[in-house]
Scaffold this motif. Structure first.
Motif, mmCIF file in Angstrom:
data_model
loop_
_atom_site.group_PDB
_atom_site.id
_atom_site.type_symbol
_atom_site.label_atom_id
_atom_site.label_comp_id
_atom_site.label_asym_id
_atom_site.label_seq_id
_atom_site.Cartn_x
_atom_site.Cartn_y
_atom_site.Cartn_z
ATOM 1 N N SER A 98 -6.576 0.687 -21.806
ATOM 2 C CA SER A 98 -5.761 0.761 -20.591
ATOM 3 C C SER A 98 -5.374 2.197 -20.268
ATOM 4 N N GLY A 99 -5.215 2.464 -18.969
ATOM 5 C CA GLY A 99 -4.839 3.794 -18.512
ATOM 6 C C GLY A 99 -3.344 4.009 -18.552
ATOM 7 N N ARG A 100 -2.912 5.088 -17.921
ATOM 8 C CA ARG A 100 -1.486 5.392 -17.817
ATOM 9 C C ARG A 100 -0.898 4.689 -16.595
ATOM 10 N N LEU A 101 0.400 4.415 -16.675
ATOM 11 C CA LEU A 101 1.086 3.694 -15.607
ATOM 12 C C LEU A 101 2.441 4.327 -15.337
ATOM 13 N N VAL A 102 2.763 4.522 -14.066
ATOM 14 C CA VAL A 102 4.105 4.905 -13.637
ATOM 15 C C VAL A 102 4.547 3.889 -12.587
ATOM 16 N N ILE A 103 5.769 3.366 -12.734
ATOM 17 C CA ILE A 103 6.351 2.488 -11.716
ATOM 18 C C ILE A 103 7.634 3.128 -11.209
ATOM 19 N N ALA A 104 7.723 3.301 -9.903
ATOM 20 C CA ALA A 104 8.956 3.718 -9.236
ATOM 21 C C ALA A 104 9.461 2.531 -8.439
ATOM 22 N N ALA A 105 10.740 2.187 -8.597
ATOM 23 C CA ALA A 105 11.287 0.973 -8.002
ATOM 24 C C ALA A 105 11.793 1.187 -6.581
ATOM 25 N N ASP A 106 11.128 2.046 -5.849
ATOM 26 C CA ASP A 106 11.439 2.271 -4.430
ATOM 27 C C ASP A 106 10.449 3.291 -3.888
ATOM 28 N N VAL A 107 9.714 2.929 -2.848
ATOM 29 C CA VAL A 107 8.763 3.864 -2.246
ATOM 30 C C VAL A 107 9.470 5.106 -1.703
ATOM 31 N N ASP A 108 10.746 4.949 -1.302
ATOM 32 C CA ASP A 108 11.488 6.099 -0.781
ATOM 33 C C ASP A 108 11.680 7.197 -1.826
#
Length: 269
Positions: A211-221
């Motif tokens: 699996s690759g790397r993952l970043v999640i931001a909980a708001d597109v803003d």
């Protein structure tokens, strides 16, 4: 996607391939879905006005490229179809403000890309815009946050582009589950004043051996020009660029792999 093969014993030492990146050159190809795949609120799509500043910033050689803040150049790719053939030509994929109803037909292809070494940057405002995240792991859903400013440590809150001490959310604001992040091998990236997690990251191999790397931001803003100033690099812009730098391998890292007798090769589907 990034993969390593170690040759041991009497086996010959393999050299580093001429390019570690999908595009056949030394740039990292970061893709997103064309705006027509998001049939409402085009300004929030990958090609929309609110993400134009982000797109321009990551392709700016003063930010990413030889002599820039981060030495690996980045190319932007607009995918007319999010399928295995097109994803095989890129290194990372950004999911913008994309409702589950619209991302649904493409989620399986994106998850396969990720599990086979592709990187993901997911922008999840709410529980109806986190389809790719929940397809990776059920607990990675997004719930409402208070929307107060967030801060964090290395690599997202303090990285090559500096300290992001007050990252703003706006409109529909979200948070992630601490338990789900820990259970899936991830790390907290940013938290707000109430201790709610607004960004998280996962290293290679967290969801499987390839699996690759993952970043999640909980708001597109958090990365959009509604809050991010990419001209003078305010905290939101620093967070956004630090997040991309987390995904992108540095030329120095590739050089170390060569010195160790490792092959940097793409895992193709």
């Amino acid at each position: 996607m990034r993969g390593l093969i170690l040759c041991a014993g009497a086996l010959p030492i393999l050299a580093v391939v001429s390019s570690a990146f999908a595009g056949g050159d030394n740039s990292y190809r970061l893709a997103g879905p064309v705006g027509s795949l998001q049939t409402n609120s085009f300004e929030w799509s990958w090609q929309g006005a609110n993400l134009e500043g982000f797109r321009n910033a990551v392709t700016n050689p003063a930010n990413f490229g030889p002599g820039g803040t981060f030495a690996t150049p980045v190319q932007i790719v607009d995918l007319p179809a999010v399928d295995a053939a097109n994803l095989a030509l890129v290194d990372g994929f950004v999911s913008p403000w994309w409702s589950e109803g619209q991302s649904g037909p493409f989620q399986a292809a994106v998850v396969s890309f990720f599990l086979n070494g592709g990187d993901l940057f997911l922008l999840n405002d709410s529980s109806d815009r986190d389809g790719i995240a929940t397809a990776i792991a059920a607990g990675l859903s997004t719930s409402a946050s208070t929307g107060t400013a967030s801060s964090g440590n290395t690599p997202l809150g303090n990285g090559p582009f500096g300290l992001a001490a007050s990252v703003l959310q706006s409109g529909d604001t979200g948070q992630l589950s601490a338990a789900a992040i820990t259970a899936t091998g991830g790390f907290v990236g940013l938290t707000n004043a109430q201790g709610q997690i607004t960004a998280a990251y996962w290293p290679e191999g967290a969801f499987g051996p390839n699996s690759g790397r993952l970043v999640i931001a909980a708001d597109v803003d958090m990365i959009a020009t509604t809050t991010a100033n990419y001209t003078s690099l305010n905290d939101n812009a620093r967070f956004a660029l630090n997040s991309v730098a987390y995904l992108v391998p540095s030329p120095g890292a590739l050089g170390l792999l060569a010195g160790a007798g490792l092959l940097a090769a793409r895992r193709r589907r």
